[in-house]
Write a protein that holds these residues in place. Structure first.
Motif, PDB file in Angstrom:
ATOM      1  N   SER A 148       0.791  -1.230   0.000  1.00  0.00           N
ATOM      2  CA  SER A 148       0.000   0.000   0.000  1.00  0.00           C
ATOM      3  C   SER A 148       0.823   1.278   0.000  1.00  0.00           C
ATOM      4  O   SER A 148       0.273   2.357  -0.240  1.00  0.00           O
ATOM      5  CB  SER A 148      -0.922   0.031   1.222  1.00  0.00           C
ATOM      6  N   THR A 149       2.126   1.189   0.244  1.00  0.00           N
ATOM      7  CA  THR A 149       2.912   2.375   0.567  1.00  0.00           C
ATOM      8  C   THR A 149       4.263   2.375  -0.135  1.00  0.00           C
ATOM      9  O   THR A 149       4.908   1.335  -0.277  1.00  0.00           O
ATOM     10  CB  THR A 149       3.146   2.457   2.091  1.00  0.00           C
ATOM     11  N   ALA A 150       4.685   3.575  -0.571  1.00  0.00           N
ATOM     12  CA  ALA A 150       6.050   3.805  -1.038  1.00  0.00           C
ATOM     13  C   ALA A 150       6.768   4.625   0.028  1.00  0.00           C
ATOM     14  O   ALA A 150       6.248   5.648   0.491  1.00  0.00           O
ATOM     15  CB  ALA A 150       6.044   4.543  -2.368  1.00  0.00           C
ATOM     16  N   TYR A 151       7.956   4.187   0.424  1.00  0.00           N
ATOM     17  CA  TYR A 151       8.748   4.855   1.457  1.00  0.00           C
ATOM     18  C   TYR A 151       9.857   5.641   0.764  1.00  0.00           C
ATOM     19  O   TYR A 151      10.726   5.056   0.099  1.00  0.00           O
ATOM     20  CB  TYR A 151       9.332   3.827   2.420  1.00  0.00           C
ATOM     21  N   VAL A 152       9.839   6.977   0.911  1.00  0.00           N
ATOM     22  CA  VAL A 152      10.731   7.828   0.140  1.00  0.00           C
ATOM     23  C   VAL A 152      11.403   8.856   1.044  1.00  0.00           C
ATOM     24  O   VAL A 152      10.979   9.091   2.183  1.00  0.00           O
ATOM     25  CB  VAL A 152       9.962   8.556  -0.988  1.00  0.00           C
ATOM     26  N   VAL A 153      12.455   9.471   0.509  1.00  0.00           N
ATOM     27  CA  VAL A 153      13.113  10.600   1.166  1.00  0.00           C
ATOM     28  C   VAL A 153      13.081  11.783   0.213  1.00  0.00           C
ATOM     29  O   VAL A 153      13.459  11.674  -0.951  1.00  0.00           O
ATOM     30  CB  VAL A 153      14.574  10.283   1.543  1.00  0.00           C
ATOM     31  N   ASP A 154      12.611  12.918   0.730  1.00  0.00           N
ATOM     32  CA  ASP A 154      12.570  14.180  -0.004  1.00  0.00           C
ATOM     33  C   ASP A 154      13.501  15.166   0.706  1.00  0.00           C
ATOM     34  O   ASP A 154      14.243  14.784   1.621  1.00  0.00           O
ATOM     35  CB  ASP A 154      11.121  14.690  -0.061  1.00  0.00           C
ATOM     36  N   THR A 155      13.458  16.418   0.314  1.00  0.00           N
ATOM     37  CA  THR A 155      14.294  17.430   0.934  1.00  0.00           C
ATOM     38  C   THR A 155      13.814  17.761   2.342  1.00  0.00           C
ATOM     39  O   THR A 155      12.691  17.426   2.743  1.00  0.00           O
ATOM     40  CB  THR A 155      14.279  18.721   0.098  1.00  0.00           C
ATOM     41  N   GLN A 157      12.977  20.701   3.297  1.00  0.00           N
ATOM     42  CA  GLN A 157      11.841  21.592   3.114  1.00  0.00           C
ATOM     43  C   GLN A 157      10.527  20.822   2.978  1.00  0.00           C
ATOM     44  O   GLN A 157       9.473  21.281   3.430  1.00  0.00           O
ATOM     45  CB  GLN A 157      12.061  22.458   1.875  1.00  0.00           C
ATOM     46  N   GLN A 158      10.593  19.623   2.382  1.00  0.00           N
ATOM     47  CA  GLN A 158       9.394  18.822   2.161  1.00  0.00           C
ATOM     48  C   GLN A 158       9.202  17.717   3.201  1.00  0.00           C
ATOM     49  O   GLN A 158       8.440  16.780   2.989  1.00  0.00           O
ATOM     50  CB  GLN A 158       9.418  18.220   0.754  1.00  0.00           C
ATOM     51  N   GLY A 159       9.927  17.824   4.304  1.00  0.00           N
ATOM     52  CA  GLY A 159       9.669  16.934   5.423  1.00  0.00           C
ATOM     53  C   GLY A 159      10.559  15.722   5.522  1.00  0.00           C
ATOM     54  O   GLY A 159      10.368  14.890   6.417  1.00  0.00           O
ATOM     55  N   GLY A 160      11.542  15.586   4.614  1.00  0.00           N
ATOM     56  CA  GLY A 160      12.471  14.460   4.710  1.00  0.00           C
ATOM     57  C   GLY A 160      11.813  13.138   4.389  1.00  0.00           C
ATOM     58  O   GLY A 160      11.225  12.945   3.323  1.00  0.00           O
ATOM     59  N   ALA A 161      11.880  12.183   5.326  1.00  0.00           N
ATOM     60  CA  ALA A 161      11.297  10.856   5.115  1.00  0.00           C
ATOM     61  C   ALA A 161       9.778  10.959   5.050  1.00  0.00           C
ATOM     62  O   ALA A 161       9.146  11.566   5.912  1.00  0.00           O
ATOM     63  CB  ALA A 161      11.719   9.913   6.235  1.00  0.00           C
ATOM     64  N   GLN A 162       9.214  10.346   4.005  1.00  0.00           N
ATOM     65  CA  GLN A 162       7.772  10.399   3.787  1.00  0.00           C
ATOM     66  C   GLN A 162       7.256   9.013   3.403  1.00  0.00           C
ATOM     67  O   GLN A 162       7.996   8.184   2.867  1.00  0.00           O
ATOM     68  CB  GLN A 162       7.430  11.382   2.661  1.00  0.00           C
ATOM     69  N   GLN A 163       5.965   8.807   3.688  1.00  0.00           N
ATOM     70  CA  GLN A 163       5.275   7.605   3.237  1.00  0.00           C
ATOM     71  C   GLN A 163       4.142   8.025   2.310  1.00  0.00           C
ATOM     72  O   GLN A 163       3.305   8.844   2.674  1.00  0.00           O
ATOM     73  CB  GLN A 163       4.721   6.813   4.418  1.00  0.00           C
ATOM     74  N   LEU A 164       4.153   7.472   1.094  1.00  0.00           N
ATOM     75  CA  LEU A 164       3.174   7.833   0.074  1.00  0.00           C
ATOM     76  C   LEU A 164       2.253   6.658  -0.206  1.00  0.00           C
ATOM     77  O   LEU A 164       2.727   5.529  -0.338  1.00  0.00           O
ATOM     78  CB  LEU A 164       3.890   8.189  -1.235  1.00  0.00           C
ATOM     79  N   PRO A 165       0.948   6.906  -0.350  1.00  0.00           N
ATOM     80  CA  PRO A 165       0.096   5.839  -0.867  1.00  0.00           C
ATOM     81  C   PRO A 165       0.621   5.365  -2.219  1.00  0.00           C
ATOM     82  O   PRO A 165       1.038   6.180  -3.057  1.00  0.00           O
ATOM     83  CB  PRO A 165      -1.267   6.517  -1.007  1.00  0.00           C
TER      84      PRO A 165
END
Length: 355
Positions: A148-155, A157-165
């Motif tokens: 259900s989820t993609a685990y990503v790292v952004d900048t 400014q965009q919150g760093g570690a994120q979990q995306l549907p």
């Protein structure tokens, strides 16, 4: 490098032991996390400098279209990744699929052998992103997928570690809208052993070729009037006419906000390059780099002043004169950047013994 941890659904994988480190810019954040998980610890500034990321690109507004001009402070998407890996002697695999199932399979295959995957996406489809504009040249570091989820790292400014549907991630990856789309483009490091990069002994010899390549490219007027120093000159020349763009009075503060926050503006990349040159001085011990560190620090301050000025356009008592002043500041910045890159080109050629 940690072993992958299989997720509940067969074929999906989340990397075990992954450490998310967000940065200033999306592509250098992406590559930094790819390298770090492979055991190569270098700073974001060194990734940017060794990747010869510094440049300028000017994209004029299309005729009769309500699209503002775009002035960026870096090379095109993907080039930092390619050039930094080449400088470090690390193999890079670039993959692109025509459909979502193939792209998902590619990502799972790389994750399953312990590789962080670099991905280009359209920010419009990222649930955590505030922007409602299509911009498809954004980069993420993907370190896990489950059902259900993609685990990503952004900048940062965009919150760093994120979990995306997973559905949102797939839409973002497949988008062909917005600036420089590259649907379903993936990168990962190859399966060979990573070189022992990280000490001054390893990195110092790689500094001067990277400096020379970036400076020579920036100063090369043979690339046209939309790249390098010529791009800055063109943008400065056209800036007084931006009031006549569709919705020009509203667009000008937006341009200033783009330069300040979007990551592709002048100040962010000039700041990263100043940090790179400071680290290059530490690694090489070459004191002749110090004037260049000072020059780029002053260039960052000048960009910040220009952005502040342009952002105040709506409150200016005489808006035409206000834009002419902004153009003069950009011309002065072009002078400063041309002088700084000329010095770096001469210095790097001297150190490399080239002409």
């Amino acid at each position: 490098m940690s072993a992958p941890r299989p997720a509940d659904r067969s074929g999906d994988t989340v990397l075990d032991g992954f450490r998310a480190v967000p940065g200033v810019h999306c592509e250098t954040t992406m590559l930094g996390n790819m390298l770090r998980h492979a055991g190569v610890e270098i700073s974001e500034a060194l990734v940017f400098g060794l990747g010869q990321g510094i440049d300028a690109q000017f994209f004029p507004p299309p005729p009769h279209a309500p699209v503002p001009p775009m002035l960026t402070g870096r090379v095109g998407p993907g080039l930092i990744t390619e050039q930094a890996c080449a400088a470090l002697g690390i193999g890079l695999i670039t993959l692109r699929e025509s459909d979502d199932a193939g792209a998902h399979a590619q990502a799972v295959a790389a994750l399953s052998v312990g590789r962080v995957v670099g991905v280009t996406v359209d920010i419009f489809h990222l649930d955590y992103f505030a922007s409602r504009t299509h911009f498809s040249a954004h980069c993420l570091a993907l370190h896990g997928l489950d059902d259900s989820t993609a685990y990503v790292v952004d900048t940062t400014q965009q919150g760093g570690a994120q979990q995306l549907p997973l559905a949102s991630f797939a839409r973002a990856r497949a988008s062909d809208e917005g600036f420089m789309p590259s649907p379903r483009l993936h990168w990962h490091l190859d399966g060979g052993p990573a070189p022992p990069v990280g000490s001054g002994v390893d990195l110092a010899p790689r500094i001067w070729p990277a400096v020379q390549g970036a400076a020579a490219r920036f100063l090369d007027r043979g690339r046209g009037d939309d790249r390098g120093i010529a791009a800055l000159r063109r943008a400065a020349g056209e800036l007084p006419g931006w009031r006549r763009l569709p919705h020009g009075e509203a667009v000008i503060p937006e341009i200033a906000r783009f330069w300040r926050f979007a990551g592709t503006g002048g100040t962010n990349f000039r700041g990263l390059y100043a940090e790179f040159l400071a680290e290059a001085h530490t690694l090489t011990g070459d004191t002749d780099l110090l004037p260049s560190v000072t020059a780029f620090t002053e260039i960052v301050a000048a960009w910040t002043g220009l952005i502040d000025h342009l952002g105040g356009h709506a409150d200016a008592p005489e808006r035409s004169a206000h834009l002419k002043e902004a153009a003069a500041r950009l011309h002065a910045l072009a002078d400063a950047e041309e002088a700084a890159f000329t010095r770096l080109l001469d210095l790097s050629r001297d150190r490399e013994g080239t002409v």
